[in-house]
Design a protein around this motif. Structure first.
Motif, PDB file in Angstrom:
ATOM      1  N   ARG A  51       8.307 110.925 122.067  1.00 21.47           N
ATOM      2  CA  ARG A  51       8.097 112.123 121.274  1.00 21.47           C
ATOM      3  C   ARG A  51       8.757 111.940 119.913  1.00 21.47           C
ATOM      4  NH1 ARG A  51       9.623 117.610 120.739  1.00 21.47           N
ATOM      5  NH2 ARG A  51      11.740 117.022 121.193  1.00 21.47           N
ATOM      6  N   LEU A  52       8.163 112.517 118.897  1.00 26.90           N
ATOM      7  CA  LEU A  52       8.736 112.400 117.562  1.00 26.90           C
ATOM      8  C   LEU A  52       8.517 113.677 116.768  1.00 26.90           C
ATOM      9  CD1 LEU A  52       6.187 112.106 115.498  1.00 26.90           C
ATOM     10  CD2 LEU A  52       6.249 109.723 116.156  1.00 26.90           C
ATOM     11  N   ALA A  53       9.315 113.838 115.741  1.00 22.72           N
ATOM     12  CA  ALA A  53       9.153 114.965 114.823  1.00 22.72           C
ATOM     13  C   ALA A  53       9.100 114.402 113.415  1.00 22.72           C
ATOM     14  CB  ALA A  53      10.318 115.946 114.958  1.00 22.72           C
ATOM     15  N   ALA A  54       8.078 114.794 112.672  1.00 22.16           N
ATOM     16  CA  ALA A  54       7.933 114.354 111.284  1.00 22.16           C
ATOM     17  C   ALA A  54       8.237 115.536 110.375  1.00 22.16           C
ATOM     18  CB  ALA A  54       6.517 113.856 111.036  1.00 22.16           C
ATOM     19  N   ALA A  55       9.010 115.291 109.351  1.00 21.07           N
ATOM     20  CA  ALA A  55       9.375 116.366 108.433  1.00 21.07           C
ATOM     21  C   ALA A  55       9.104 115.985 106.989  1.00 21.07           C
ATOM     22  CB  ALA A  55      10.850 116.720 108.603  1.00 21.07           C
ATOM     23  N   VAL A  56       8.739 117.000 106.216  1.00 19.97           N
ATOM     24  CA  VAL A  56       8.593 116.832 104.774  1.00 19.97           C
ATOM     25  C   VAL A  56       9.383 117.949 104.109  1.00 19.97           C
ATOM     26  CG1 VAL A  56       7.010 116.643 102.834  1.00 19.97           C
ATOM     27  CG2 VAL A  56       6.240 116.034 105.124  1.00 19.97           C
ATOM     28  N   THR A  57      10.201 117.582 103.157  1.00 15.92           N
ATOM     29  CA  THR A  57      10.913 118.599 102.368  1.00 15.92           C
ATOM     30  C   THR A  57      10.526 118.401 100.911  1.00 15.92           C
ATOM     31  OG1 THR A  57      12.834 117.127 102.242  1.00 15.92           O
ATOM     32  CG2 THR A  57      12.875 118.837 103.936  1.00 15.92           C
ATOM     33  N   VAL A  58      10.327 119.501 100.217  1.00 16.68           N
ATOM     34  CA  VAL A  58       9.989 119.438  98.797  1.00 16.68           C
ATOM     35  C   VAL A  58      11.188 119.950  98.012  1.00 16.68           C
ATOM     36  CG1 VAL A  58       8.396 120.169  96.994  1.00 16.68           C
ATOM     37  CG2 VAL A  58       7.572 119.847  99.335  1.00 16.68           C
ATOM     38  N   LEU A  59      11.666 119.119  97.109  1.00 17.86           N
ATOM     39  CA  LEU A  59      12.842 119.477  96.319  1.00 17.86           C
ATOM     40  C   LEU A  59      12.485 119.727  94.857  1.00 17.86           C
ATOM     41  CD1 LEU A  59      14.062 118.233  98.878  1.00 17.86           C
ATOM     42  CD2 LEU A  59      15.742 117.078  97.448  1.00 17.86           C
ATOM     43  N   ASP A  60      13.196 120.644  94.251  1.00 19.90           N
ATOM     44  CA  ASP A  60      13.115 120.815  92.805  1.00 19.90           C
ATOM     45  C   ASP A  60      13.714 119.538  92.235  1.00 19.90           C
ATOM     46  OD1 ASP A  60      13.313 123.171  90.396  1.00 19.90           O
ATOM     47  OD2 ASP A  60      14.579 121.387  90.179  1.00 19.90           O
ATOM     48  N   ALA A  61      12.970 118.857  91.378  1.00 11.72           N
ATOM     49  CA  ALA A  61      13.401 117.536  90.908  1.00 11.72           C
ATOM     50  C   ALA A  61      14.684 117.578  90.079  1.00 11.72           C
ATOM     51  CB  ALA A  61      12.286 116.890  90.100  1.00 11.72           C
ATOM     52  N   THR A  62      14.983 118.713  89.531  1.00 12.01           N
ATOM     53  CA  THR A  62      16.191 118.832  88.698  1.00 12.01           C
ATOM     54  C   THR A  62      17.418 119.296  89.485  1.00 12.01           C
ATOM     55  OG1 THR A  62      14.820 119.364  86.784  1.00 12.01           O
ATOM     56  CG2 THR A  62      17.168 119.879  86.635  1.00 12.01           C
ATOM     57  N   SER A  63      17.268 120.389  90.198  1.00 10.57           N
ATOM     58  CA  SER A  63      18.417 120.935  90.932  1.00 10.57           C
ATOM     59  C   SER A  63      18.591 120.280  92.299  1.00 10.57           C
ATOM     60  CB  SER A  63      18.236 122.440  91.121  1.00 10.57           C
ATOM     61  OG  SER A  63      17.141 122.691  91.994  1.00 10.57           O
ATOM     62  N   LEU A  64      17.522 119.623  92.772  1.00  9.46           N
ATOM     63  CA  LEU A  64      17.483 119.004  94.101  1.00  9.46           C
ATOM     64  C   LEU A  64      17.585 120.035  95.216  1.00  9.46           C
ATOM     65  CD1 LEU A  64      19.563 115.724  93.543  1.00  9.46           C
ATOM     66  CD2 LEU A  64      17.137 116.193  93.150  1.00  9.46           C
ATOM     67  N   ALA A  65      17.273 121.283  94.884  1.00 10.64           N
ATOM     68  CA  ALA A  65      17.252 122.331  95.910  1.00 10.64           C
ATOM     69  C   ALA A  65      15.926 122.239  96.658  1.00 10.64           C
ATOM     70  CB  ALA A  65      17.381 123.696  95.247  1.00 10.64           C
ATOM     71  N   VAL A  66      15.961 122.536  97.945  1.00  7.79           N
ATOM     72  CA  VAL A  66      14.742 122.513  98.761  1.00  7.79           C
ATOM     73  C   VAL A  66      13.913 123.763  98.459  1.00  7.79           C
ATOM     74  CG1 VAL A  66      13.827 122.531 101.115  1.00  7.79           C
ATOM     75  CG2 VAL A  66      15.877 121.194 100.587  1.00  7.79           C
ATOM     76  N   VAL A  67      12.668 123.549  98.063  1.00  9.44           N
ATOM     77  CA  VAL A  67      11.803 124.688  97.733  1.00  9.44           C
ATOM     78  C   VAL A  67      10.685 124.894  98.758  1.00  9.44           C
ATOM     79  CG1 VAL A  67      12.282 124.504  95.269  1.00  9.44           C
ATOM     80  CG2 VAL A  67      10.336 123.276  96.248  1.00  9.44           C
ATOM     81  N   ASP A  68      10.494 123.912  99.619  1.00 12.36           N
ATOM     82  CA  ASP A  68       9.488 124.053 100.660  1.00 12.36           C
ATOM     83  C   ASP A  68       9.750 122.985 101.719  1.00 12.36           C
ATOM     84  OD1 ASP A  68       7.293 125.023 102.024  1.00 12.36           O
ATOM     85  OD2 ASP A  68       5.798 123.985 100.803  1.00 12.36           O
ATOM     86  N   GLU A  69       9.279 123.244 102.943  1.00 10.51           N
ATOM     87  CA  GLU A  69       9.460 122.254 103.997  1.00 10.51           C
ATOM     88  C   GLU A  69       8.489 122.516 105.131  1.00 10.51           C
ATOM     89  OE1 GLU A  69      13.624 122.941 104.896  1.00 10.51           O
ATOM     90  OE2 GLU A  69      13.059 124.211 106.586  1.00 10.51           O
ATOM     91  N   ALA A  70       8.211 121.463 105.902  1.00 13.61           N
ATOM     92  CA  ALA A  70       7.293 121.589 107.027  1.00 13.61           C
ATOM     93  C   ALA A  70       7.600 120.501 108.054  1.00 13.61           C
ATOM     94  CB  ALA A  70       5.851 121.467 106.543  1.00 13.61           C
ATOM     95  N   VAL A  71       7.303 120.797 109.310  1.00 17.10           N
ATOM     96  CA  VAL A  71       7.565 119.856 110.398  1.00 17.10           C
ATOM     97  C   VAL A  71       6.351 119.763 111.315  1.00 17.10           C
ATOM     98  CG1 VAL A  71       9.160 119.209 112.225  1.00 17.10           C
ATOM     99  CG2 VAL A  71       9.923 120.716 110.414  1.00 17.10           C
ATOM    100  N   SER A  72       6.241 118.640 111.979  1.00 16.46           N
ATOM    101  CA  SER A  72       5.183 118.455 112.960  1.00 16.46           C
ATOM    102  C   SER A  72       5.743 117.632 114.109  1.00 16.46           C
ATOM    103  CB  SER A  72       4.003 117.727 112.317  1.00 16.46           C
ATOM    104  OG  SER A  72       3.103 117.296 113.303  1.00 16.46           O
ATOM    105  N   VAL A  73       5.566 118.113 115.330  1.00 20.51           N
ATOM    106  CA  VAL A  73       6.051 117.376 116.498  1.00 20.51           C
ATOM    107  C   VAL A  73       4.864 116.740 117.203  1.00 20.51           C
ATOM    108  CG1 VAL A  73       7.166 117.603 118.746  1.00 20.51           C
ATOM    109  CG2 VAL A  73       8.031 118.888 116.782  1.00 20.51           C
ATOM    110  N   GLY A  74       5.077 115.549 117.681  1.00 23.40           N
ATOM    111  CA  GLY A  74       3.969 114.877 118.357  1.00 23.40           C
ATOM    112  C   GLY A  74       4.399 113.609 119.064  1.00 23.40           C
ATOM    113  N   ARG A  75       3.440 112.713 119.226  1.00 20.45           N
ATOM    114  CA  ARG A  75       3.696 111.437 119.903  1.00 20.45           C
ATOM    115  C   ARG A  75       3.487 110.298 118.912  1.00 20.45           C
ATOM    116  NH1 ARG A  75       5.001 111.301 125.387  1.00 20.45           N
ATOM    117  NH2 ARG A  75       4.729 113.385 126.215  1.00 20.45           N
ATOM    118  N   PRO A  76       4.227 109.218 119.096  1.00 22.05           N
ATOM    119  CA  PRO A  76       3.972 108.057 118.246  1.00 22.05           C
ATOM    120  C   PRO A  76       2.508 107.670 118.430  1.00 22.05           C
ATOM    121  CG  PRO A  76       6.014 107.765 119.454  1.00 22.05           C
ATOM    122  CD  PRO A  76       5.332 108.980 120.036  1.00 22.05           C
ATOM    123  N   ALA A  77       1.815 107.413 117.315  1.00 18.57           N
ATOM    124  CA  ALA A  77       0.377 107.170 117.392  1.00 18.57           C
ATOM    125  C   ALA A  77       0.018 105.693 117.559  1.00 18.57           C
ATOM    126  CB  ALA A  77      -0.294 107.725 116.137  1.00 18.57           C
TER     127      ALA A  77
END
Length: 227
Positions: A51-77
């Motif tokens: 089992r695995l979880a894939a994550a993406v975080t979107v950061l403000d390029a200047t402040s490096l603050a997280v402005v969005d994020e998403a996750v997906s759980v699944g199986r290695p393909a």
DNA sequence: GCGACAG
DNA sequence: ATCTTGTCGC
């Protein structure tokens, strides 16, 4: 250019896919001159490995603050095969990317770009499929030779493989092991390194990778090691 | 033939 | 990737 993702049935097909797509990689860019947002992608595995979880975080390029994020759980393909690593995590990463509200201007991947035996690592594949500029930042080498960069942050040396420069060995922090930066898609190597340095004000790994890493580990833990 | 081998 | 104890340093 964007390309549909195709899941290979076996190693032979995976190799054919890479051979077919490799010529479409844009090694020059120009990447985003001053990106407003930068995304980090990472994957965590359950101890069982099924089992695995894939994550993406979107950061403000200047402040490096997280402005969005998403996750997906699944199986290695796909099984883990060095050089075919992307096929293992790509479906889950693409699912996470689909769940974003903000479309990032640049992808920072946990793995190599053209610093790959067939010049088509995970960062190239993700860049081509999404159409977004992408950079590969590996923690350990896959191919190539180099002579250690100086001990200070910002110092680097070329990563060479079979007669060509495929990336840079970059010191992102004083006295700490370097990282391996290579072009994924639609950006030049100079700009890629510049972006990585902008994302590593304090730690060895880019903030994008760190935030995404925390998110996927958290998601895996929340799933109680099952789902 | 023997190692090395992103995560 | 993940498993692991302590340890050195800010």
């Amino acid at each position: 250019m964007t390309v549909p993702y195709r899941a290979p049935a076996d190693e032979a097909e995976a190799l054919r896919v890479q051979e077919e797509l490799r010529s479409r990689v844009d090694l020059v860019g120009p990447g985003p001159a001053a990106p407003a947002t930068v995304a980090g992608l990472d994957v965590a595995y359950a101890t069982s490995g099924d089992r695995l979880a894939a994550a993406v975080t979107v950061l403000d390029a200047t402040s490096l603050a997280v402005v969005d994020e998403a996750v997906s759980v699944g199986r290695p393909a796909f099984p883990y095969v060095p050089g075919l690593f992307a096929f293992r995590e790509m479906p889950a990463l693409l699912a996470a990317l689909d769940r974003l509200t903000v479309r990032p201007e640049l992808l920072v991947c946990d793995g190599h770009g053209v610093a790959h035996p067939r010049r088509f690592g995970l960062a190239c594949h993700l860049g081509l499929v999404t159409g977004l500029p992408a950079i590969g930042v590996g923690k350990t080498p896959l191919v190539g030779t180099w002579t250690g960069p100086g001990p200070r942050r910002g110092e680097w040396s070329p990563l060479r493989d079979r007669g060509e420069v495929v990336g840079r060995v970059l010191r992102t922090r004083d006295g700490t092991r370097p990282v391996f930066v290579s072009v994924g898609h639609r950006i030049g190597l100079d700009d890629a390194v510049e972006r990585v340095l902008a994302l590593t004000p304090r730690y060895r790994l880019p903030e994008t990778t760190r935030t995404a890493g925390r998110l996927c580990r958290r998601a895996l833990a929340a799933g109680g090691d099952r789902g």
